[in-house]
Design an enzyme around this catalytic site. Structure first.
Site, PDB file in Angstrom:
ATOM      1  N   CYS A 118       0.839  -1.212   0.000  1.00 43.05           N
ATOM      2  CA  CYS A 118       0.000   0.000   0.000  1.00 43.05           C
ATOM      3  C   CYS A 118       0.867   1.252   0.000  1.00 43.05           C
ATOM      4  O   CYS A 118       0.541   2.247  -0.662  1.00 43.05           O
ATOM      5  CB  CYS A 118      -0.910   0.026   1.230  1.00 43.05           C
ATOM      6  SG  CYS A 118      -2.043  -1.350   1.298  1.00 43.05           S
ATOM      7  N   ARG A 142      -7.941  -4.401  -3.096  1.00 42.27           N
ATOM      8  CA  ARG A 142      -7.485  -3.245  -3.886  1.00 42.27           C
ATOM      9  C   ARG A 142      -8.466  -3.034  -5.040  1.00 42.27           C
ATOM     10  O   ARG A 142      -8.294  -3.582  -6.123  1.00 42.27           O
ATOM     11  CB  ARG A 142      -6.072  -3.485  -4.420  1.00 42.27           C
ATOM     12  CG  ARG A 142      -5.057  -3.698  -3.320  1.00 42.27           C
ATOM     13  CD  ARG A 142      -3.658  -3.949  -3.851  1.00 42.27           C
ATOM     14  NE  ARG A 142      -2.864  -4.585  -2.815  1.00 42.27           N
ATOM     15  CZ  ARG A 142      -2.289  -3.951  -1.804  1.00 42.27           C
ATOM     16  NH1 ARG A 142      -2.378  -2.638  -1.713  1.00 42.27           N
ATOM     17  NH2 ARG A 142      -1.603  -4.611  -0.902  1.00 42.27           N
TER      18      ARG A 142
HETATM   19  C1  BEZ Z   1       0.583  -4.605   1.835  1.00 39.24           C
HETATM   20  O1  BEZ Z   1       1.780  -4.768   1.884  1.00 39.24           O
HETATM   21  O2  BEZ Z   1       0.063  -3.554   1.458  1.00 39.24           O
HETATM   22  C2  BEZ Z   1      -0.300  -5.738   2.222  1.00 39.24           C
HETATM   23  C3  BEZ Z   1       0.131  -7.021   1.958  1.00 39.24           C
HETATM   24  C4  BEZ Z   1      -0.694  -8.089   2.327  1.00 39.24           C
HETATM   25  C5  BEZ Z   1      -1.902  -7.850   2.961  1.00 39.24           C
HETATM   26  C6  BEZ Z   1      -2.322  -6.552   3.193  1.00 39.24           C
HETATM   27  C7  BEZ Z   1      -1.519  -5.489   2.814  1.00 39.24           C
END
Ligand code: BEZ
Length: 228
Positions: free
Chosen positions: A55, A138
């Site tokens: 993110c 997402r």
């Molecule tokens: C992230 O790194 O944004 C992420 C990775 C796995 C689950 C939720 C967020």
């Protein structure tokens, strides 16, 4: 123990629907969606959680491209189910500490919605329990200047979005609206476009005889657009 997740009925807006309305608290103050953005395109997207690495890379990339999207008359609006103070702390950390892909000192100036109650994310089908019942996936909603949803893309938690594709999709839809054409596979600005299939025998004949369109057959015609 059976860990199968029972399918749930999740309401999701569809392409062609009016974007569901909501009022929300964001890092840039309160917004009324989509009415505050009338006359503009909006990319409304969700992310799973603040202080997570994928993110973080996405937010830096969105913020870095914000000027390009604004030049295309498109605003960005983000959402996660975290609270406002978490959002503020995360965006401050990004600016102060994080470098990614040559980007640093990145300030996120577009609104990031707090959605602790999940009211907005549920309205937009961003909570997909098979993936996570506590985090939004997402999702990307392209909303046009009349507040109509024009395209929807969903990615799982583990997959960061492709920003070239988001920009390409926006430009393709704006081009389709402006010239009443369609865009072929892997189209990019400057490429020839597709002339929608002829709706009558007369149009099919005219197309085949026209110098302005290039037809492989009566139903498959392309043309170039003025460069701008
Ligand atoms: C992230 O790194 O944004 C992420 C990775 C796995 C689950 C939720 C967020």
């Amino acid at each position: 123990m059976d860990t199968t997740i029972e399918p749930q009925v999740v309401s999701m807006p569809r392409i062609g629907d009016k974007a569901p309305e909501f009022k929300a608290v964001t890092t840039q103050g309160e917004i009324n969606f989509p009415s505050d953005f009338k006359g503009k395109w909006v990319i409304f997207f969700s992310h799973p959680a603040d202080f997570t690495p994928v993110c973080t890379t996405e937010f830096m990339t969105f913020a870095n491209l914000e000027k390009d999207f604004e030049a295309l008359n498109c605003s960005l609006v983000g959402l996660s189910v975290d609270g406002l103070y978490s959002h503020i702390a995360w965006l401050r950390t990004i600016k102060e500490k994080i470098e990614f892909n040559g980007m640093k000192n990145i300030e996120v100036k577009f609104p990031l919605i707090e959605d602790i109650t999940m009211e907005v994310s549920k309205k937009y089908g961003m909570i997909q329990p098979g993936e996570s019942s506590t985090k939004a996936v997402r999702a990307v909603f392209f909303v046009d200047p009349k507040g109509v949803i024009r395209a929807i893309i969903y990615y799982p938690l583990s997959l960061g979005r492709n920003f070239d594709e988001l920009k390409r999709a926006l430009i393709a839809m704006q081009t389709a609206d402006a010239y009443a054409i369609a865009t072929p596979a892997d189209w990019k600005p400057g490429d020839d476009v597709i002339v929608p299939p002829a709706g009558s025998c007369g149009t099919a004949k005219d197309r085949m005889e026209s110098d302005e369109v290039q037809c492989k057959d009566w139903f498959f015609c392309t043309k170039s657009l003025p460069l701008n």
